[in-house]
Structures are given as structure tokens and as C-alpha cells.
Motif scaffolding. Sequence first.
Motif, PDB file in Angstrom:
ATOM      1  N   UNK A 169     -20.135  -0.576   9.451  1.00 52.24           N
ATOM      2  CA  UNK A 169     -21.099  -0.470   8.444  1.00 52.24           C
ATOM      3  C   UNK A 169     -20.459  -0.344   6.962  1.00 52.24           C
ATOM      4  N   UNK A 170     -19.932   0.774   7.144  1.00 52.87           N
ATOM      5  CA  UNK A 170     -19.073   0.947   5.637  1.00 52.87           C
ATOM      6  C   UNK A 170     -17.941   0.464   5.503  1.00 52.87           C
ATOM      7  N   UNK A 171     -16.797  -0.122   6.416  1.00 53.70           N
ATOM      8  CA  UNK A 171     -16.343  -0.995   5.848  1.00 53.70           C
ATOM      9  C   UNK A 171     -16.340  -2.626   6.083  1.00 53.70           C
ATOM     10  N   UNK A 172     -17.530  -2.786   6.168  1.00 54.42           N
ATOM     11  CA  UNK A 172     -17.814  -4.627   5.853  1.00 54.42           C
ATOM     12  C   UNK A 172     -18.335  -4.101   4.310  1.00 54.42           C
ATOM     13  N   UNK A 173     -18.619  -2.929   3.888  1.00 56.92           N
ATOM     14  CA  UNK A 173     -19.450  -2.717   2.404  1.00 56.92           C
ATOM     15  C   UNK A 173     -18.121  -2.793   1.471  1.00 56.92           C
ATOM     16  N   UNK A 174     -17.171  -1.643   2.054  1.00 59.64           N
ATOM     17  CA  UNK A 174     -15.904  -1.399   1.226  1.00 59.64           C
ATOM     18  C   UNK A 174     -15.026  -2.904   1.203  1.00 59.64           C
ATOM     19  N   UNK A 175     -14.644  -3.171   2.168  1.00 65.71           N
ATOM     20  CA  UNK A 175     -14.195  -4.824   2.130  1.00 65.71           C
ATOM     21  C   UNK A 175     -14.572  -5.492   0.608  1.00 65.71           C
ATOM     22  N   UNK A 176     -15.825  -5.585   1.133  1.00 68.05           N
ATOM     23  CA  UNK A 176     -16.857  -6.473   0.309  1.00 68.05           C
ATOM     24  C   UNK A 176     -16.860  -6.774  -0.734  1.00 68.05           C
ATOM     25  N   UNK A 177     -16.306  -5.129  -1.485  1.00 70.70           N
ATOM     26  CA  UNK A 177     -16.027  -5.189  -3.089  1.00 70.70           C
ATOM     27  C   UNK A 177     -14.922  -5.767  -3.516  1.00 70.70           C
ATOM     28  N   UNK A 178     -13.931  -6.016  -3.388  1.00 70.12           N
ATOM     29  CA  UNK A 178     -12.767  -6.721  -3.640  1.00 70.12           C
ATOM     30  C   UNK A 178     -12.541  -6.041  -4.735  1.00 70.12           C
ATOM     31  N   UNK A 179     -12.209  -4.886  -5.145  1.00 73.76           N
ATOM     32  CA  UNK A 179     -11.928  -3.882  -5.884  1.00 73.76           C
ATOM     33  C   UNK A 179      -9.969  -3.768  -5.452  1.00 73.76           C
ATOM     34  N   UNK A 180      -9.705  -3.939  -6.831  1.00 66.32           N
ATOM     35  CA  UNK A 180      -7.731  -3.548  -7.162  1.00 66.32           C
ATOM     36  C   UNK A 180      -7.629  -2.020  -6.123  1.00 66.32           C
ATOM     37  N   UNK A 181      -6.366  -2.412  -5.346  1.00 70.08           N
ATOM     38  CA  UNK A 181      -5.888  -0.870  -3.908  1.00 70.08           C
ATOM     39  C   UNK A 181      -4.859  -0.821  -5.207  1.00 70.08           C
ATOM     40  N   UNK A 182      -4.704   0.449  -4.838  1.00 74.67           N
ATOM     41  CA  UNK A 182      -3.000   1.370  -5.460  1.00 74.67           C
ATOM     42  C   UNK A 182      -2.786   2.366  -4.415  1.00 74.67           C
ATOM     43  N   UNK A 183      -1.837   2.804  -5.019  1.00 75.49           N
ATOM     44  CA  UNK A 183      -0.997   3.291  -3.742  1.00 75.49           C
ATOM     45  C   UNK A 183      -1.619   4.748  -4.030  1.00 75.49           C
ATOM     46  N   UNK A 184      -2.065   5.193  -3.061  1.00 76.75           N
ATOM     47  CA  UNK A 184      -2.949   6.791  -2.362  1.00 76.75           C
ATOM     48  C   UNK A 184      -1.842   7.482  -0.967  1.00 76.75           C
ATOM     49  N   UNK A 185      -1.871   8.473  -1.975  1.00 79.51           N
ATOM     50  CA  UNK A 185      -1.422   9.603  -0.746  1.00 79.51           C
ATOM     51  C   UNK A 185      -1.997   9.923   0.488  1.00 79.51           C
ATOM     52  N   UNK A 186      -3.255   9.656   0.685  1.00 81.95           N
ATOM     53  CA  UNK A 186      -3.889   9.670   2.503  1.00 81.95           C
ATOM     54  C   UNK A 186      -4.135  10.631   2.479  1.00 81.95           C
ATOM     55  N   UNK A 187      -3.511  12.161   2.108  1.00 84.01           N
ATOM     56  CA  UNK A 187      -4.493  13.366   2.142  1.00 84.01           C
ATOM     57  C   UNK A 187      -3.851  14.363   1.570  1.00 84.01           C
ATOM     58  N   UNK A 188      -4.484  14.465   0.763  1.00 84.65           N
ATOM     59  CA  UNK A 188      -4.386  15.604  -1.238  1.00 84.65           C
ATOM     60  C   UNK A 188      -5.107  16.384  -0.530  1.00 84.65           C
TER      61      UNK A 188
END
Length: 322
Positions: free
Chosen positions: A205-224
Motif C-alpha cells: 500500500x505504501x509503495x503504491x502511494x510513494x510511487x504515485x507522488x512522482x517526486x524527484x529522487x536524490x542520491x541517498x546513503x540508505x543507512x545513516x
Amino acid sequence: MLDRPEGLDDADLTAALATGWGWQPHSLTYRPVGFGAYHWTATDGDGRSWFVTVDDLTVDPEPAEVVHAGLARALATAGALREAGLEFVVAPVPATTGEPVRRLDARYAVSVFPLVDGAAGRFGPHRPRDVPEVLDLLARLHAATSAVAGTVQRADLDVPGRDGLLAALRDLDRPWTGGPFAEPARRLLADRADHVAGLLAEVDRLVARVAATGSDWVVTHGEPHPGNLMWTGAGLRLVDWDTVRLGPPERDLWFLAGDTGTDALVGWTASTGRPVDPDALALYRLRWDVADIAGFVADFRRSHRESEDTTAAFGYLRGYLT
């Protein structure tokens, strides 16, 4: 890791360093730190100190060649970020061939980093007094996306190991025989199967909502998290870049949100001009737990032995499922 890697001794690593980086270790000491890779400290003949990491390429369901390629791309991204002026990035020292990581054999890969003189944090919540400094660091990282646009790999929103976890949920009616923790793990999962299935449905459910936002992605560390941060005389340093990916900012920010949600991130929008997505925070918080469950279940379904690491892993799995 508390246990040393199977089938790998210091002589193998010494030879790999001499061949790949062109120096013979004067000293080599195993360090049982972290969880997921194996680490040594080393000094060379000139007295310089290094941090040596060995990754097991066979613990992932993907073929070792694919895992190695992803690791190489991540560490190359770290190197590019460092070259772009992000001094807090502890990037690998390339081998004489220019590679950020080299295959040691069919199972293992080795990478070398400068040994950072500082105090490491501990895995867990960030201390409130550290949050502003870490947010500033992450803002600089995210703003450097264009510097690694041709290098960084795109993150997958779904849970890693999902297929294996679903297979385990379908295989609860017969004994698991991988090792001493196989049956205890099966019983734990069987008792909480409906709960785990519900977690996976919530991830969807959350993946579908986040994917639908269409916001720009950035370079992320992943585990800060604090365990990957070091406080040094020259400032804060961020280590363990094998998880660096292009993704939503919340892939990093959820580590700082804690139990207060966006309250700890009130300054983020003011400084970056970008609002925080509560759904993305919730996704990454939940995704972390479910990915750990999937990873531990996969470990106990395959061949394993009782050791300090597997005993600790079973304790973590029991904590998640009870």
C-alpha cells in the motif's frame, strides 16, 4: 560480524592486498564489528593504517556476479561523491587497476578504506542533539545528486528478499532442516504468519502511494544510523556506502524522525525547500523491519551452524516476531 568468514584466512587476504593494492600488510587484525560484512585493520610497510572489508557475495539471492557488480557501482558512487567535495564521505581507496572493490575468490570481495581516527556511534536512535548536524550532512549529500547521475544505481521500493519470505510463508507445514535454528525459526514464523502477511500488504500500500507522488529522487546513503557515523576532529564522517542508491529523501530521513514522525524534521523543509512525505517515512521504517525478517528467515532456511552470529540473528528475528 563476530564470526570470521568461512574458508578465508589472513594469508588469503594478505595476498589479495599485495596483488590488488600493491602493499604487503605489516600487521593485520580482525575486528568483530558491524553486521553483514567482515572487517580488519591493517598497517602497511610505511606505517599507514587501513580498514579492510570483505563482503560475502553469496548471502544474497542474486548471483554473486550481480551482487559484486552492484557493490562495485555503489563504492564507485561513494568515490565520485568524495571527488565532488563531500569530505564526510569515507570512500574506498581504488586498487591498482582502478577498481573500488576486487573479487578475492568466487565467494568473497575485498575493499580498502582509510582508517578514520574518531569515535563511532552505536546502532539505534539518533541523539536529539545530533539531529541538526546529521540533517545538514544529508542535505549536502542529497544536493550532490547531479555529481553521480551517471553512476548511482536506482533503489527498489519493494522489500529485498520478498520472494524468499513469501516462499517461506508457503512452506510452514513441513520441517526446515537448514541447521539448529531452522525449526525454531519456522515455528516463530508460523505463529506470526498472518501478522507478517499483513506487514507485506502494508508495504504494498505504501509503495503504491510513494510511487504515485512522482517526486524527484536524490542520491541517498540508505543507512545513516549512528552506527555508520563517526565523530572526528575534522568533523562528522559517514561510512558504509554499499547501500548508496537513488531514492526518495525519506530513505535517509526516517532514521532521524524517530517516534515523533516529522516533528524532528521541522527544519528540513525550511533549509531544502522540500516537504517531508509521511507515507515515505512510514514505508522505509516498515521496510527496514520486514527486510530484516526476510533476511533472517532466509539465513535459517539454508545451511547454517550455531555460532555467535547465528545466535544473535535468531535473537533479532525473535524480537521482530514476538
